[in-house]
Design an enzyme around this catalytic site. Structure first.
Site, mmCIF file in Angstrom:
data_model
loop_
_atom_site.group_PDB
_atom_site.id
_atom_site.type_symbol
_atom_site.label_atom_id
_atom_site.label_comp_id
_atom_site.label_asym_id
_atom_site.label_seq_id
_atom_site.Cartn_x
_atom_site.Cartn_y
_atom_site.Cartn_z
ATOM 1 N N GLY A 102 0.929 -4.928 0.886
ATOM 2 C CA GLY A 102 -0.331 -4.993 0.145
ATOM 3 C C GLY A 102 -0.169 -5.602 -1.237
ATOM 4 O O GLY A 102 -1.143 -6.112 -1.811
ATOM 5 N N GLU A 106 5.487 -5.160 6.852
ATOM 6 C CA GLU A 106 4.800 -4.099 7.614
ATOM 7 C C GLU A 106 5.330 -3.933 9.033
ATOM 8 O O GLU A 106 5.352 -2.835 9.570
ATOM 9 C CB GLU A 106 3.290 -4.378 7.674
ATOM 10 C CG GLU A 106 2.559 -4.166 6.354
ATOM 11 C CD GLU A 106 2.476 -5.429 5.510
ATOM 12 O OE1 GLU A 106 3.283 -6.371 5.715
ATOM 13 O OE2 GLU A 106 1.597 -5.479 4.626
ATOM 14 N N ALA A 165 0.873 -1.176 0.000
ATOM 15 C CA ALA A 165 0.000 0.000 0.000
ATOM 16 C C ALA A 165 0.912 1.228 0.000
ATOM 17 O O ALA A 165 2.104 1.131 0.301
ATOM 18 C CB ALA A 165 -0.889 -0.026 1.237
ATOM 19 N N GLU A 179 -0.364 -9.207 -0.629
ATOM 20 C CA GLU A 179 -1.774 -9.493 -0.302
ATOM 21 C C GLU A 179 -2.660 -9.457 -1.552
ATOM 22 O O GLU A 179 -3.625 -10.217 -1.660
ATOM 23 C CB GLU A 179 -2.267 -8.489 0.752
ATOM 24 C CG GLU A 179 -1.597 -8.732 2.107
ATOM 25 C CD GLU A 179 -1.778 -7.578 3.080
ATOM 26 O OE1 GLU A 179 -1.394 -6.436 2.726
ATOM 27 O OE2 GLU A 179 -2.296 -7.798 4.175
#
Ligand code: CAA
Length: 262
Positions: A110, A133, A67, A113
């Site tokens: 992300g 993260e 992200a 993911e």
């Protein structure tokens, strides 16, 4: 014809919808605009009967490095909670048609993911998966802890999310995280080839097969016997389709079936 949007390139090759992440300057960090565009593109692909399979690809250097950290860093818990950004990953995992991630280079945070939210994964030899993260003060928030725990088990999932340990393409293949590993110049072609293989199958049976496998994996699904029962029900339901009649007739007549999606 390729349609250039800001951060996502939306393309179609026959029955295959292709979404290419296009933020090279940020290693395809999954910003709000990019994921908004992905949600809209998926909605359009879902409604379009001509699209049978969707491929989500990055570049050779990066599938996606997570992200977008610059969008998040100043936010409070309340602001993050009120933001629907992470629900965009669910749009991928809940998409009804088969999805294939074409991954080369970094698939981190992300990005990992997003790859895990797809149904199948084709990786280049340079692909590297990880959930870093923890090293920036958070944990995965778009399904990483849950999907890795289910896919890899407790020890390896925890090692990845507690230390940020990365997994190479070949390790990912051995662990069942990806379907195949190919030389870097072939990763997109291979994903599209796999997509065409699925697209050549009768679409109602494809949808039933995906539904049954995902139900079997869903924590919401009541029980093993219930999952088997759903599979059987889906199997029976396909006997009211023209494609079942055509598929079995073609087998008996020793010819190629001509599926109509009915
Ligand atoms: N968000 C925003 N920008 C990012 C980014 C990210 N996740 N990842 C990379 N970038 C940007 C960098 O800031 C840099 O921009 P500038 O050139 O303007 O400085 C550019 O992309 C290139 O990156 P690097 O210079 O860092 O490239 P590198 O080759 O030295 O390193 C890397 C590559 C190891 C992938 C490194 O960029 C990196 O560690 N990225 C962050 C990985 C990460 O922590 N991801 C998790 C994000 S949080 C998350 O995803 C939460 C969730 O669960 C949804």
């Amino acid at each position: 014809m390729a349609k250039l949007k800001q951060e996502l390139i939306i393309d179609q090759q026959g029955p295959i919808g292709i979404l290419t992440l296009n933020r090279p300057e940020a290693l395809n960090a999954l910003s709000h605009p990019l994921m908004d565009q992905m949600e809209e593109a998926l909605k359009n692909f879902e409604a379009d009967a001509a699209i049978r399979v969707v491929v989500i690809a990055g570049s050779e250097r990066a599938f996606a490095a997570g992200a977008d950290i610059s969008e998040m860093q100043g936010k409070t818990s309340a602001e993050m909670r009120a933001d629907l950004h992470l629900s965009r990953w669910d749009k991928v995992s809940n998409f009804l048609k088969p999805t294939i991630a074409a991954i080369s280079g970094y698939a981190l945070g992300g990005g990992c993911e997003l790859a895990l939210a797809c149904d199948l994964r084709v990786a280049s030899e340079t692909a590297v998966f990880g959930q870093p993260e923890i090293s920036i003060g958070v944990i995965p928030g778009a399904g990483g802890t849950v999907r890795l725990a289910r896919l890899l088990g407790r020890a390896l999932a925890l090692e990845m999310v507690l230390t940020g340990r990365r997994i190479s393409a070949h390790e990912a293949l051995n662990l069942g995280m990806v379907n195949r590993v190919v030389p870097v110049e072939l990763f997109l072609d291979e994903a599209i080839k796999l997509a065409h293989q699925i697209a050549a199958m009768p679409p109602l049976a494809v949808a039933a097969a995906k539904k049954s496998v995902l139900s079997a994996l869903s924590p919401d699904y009541p029980s093993y016997p219930a999952a088997l029962q759903l599979e059987r029900e889906l199997f029976y339901s396909l006997f009211d389709t023209e494609d079942q009649k055509e598929g079995m007739r073609a087998f008996i007549e020793k010819r190629k079936p001509n599926f109509k999606g009915k």
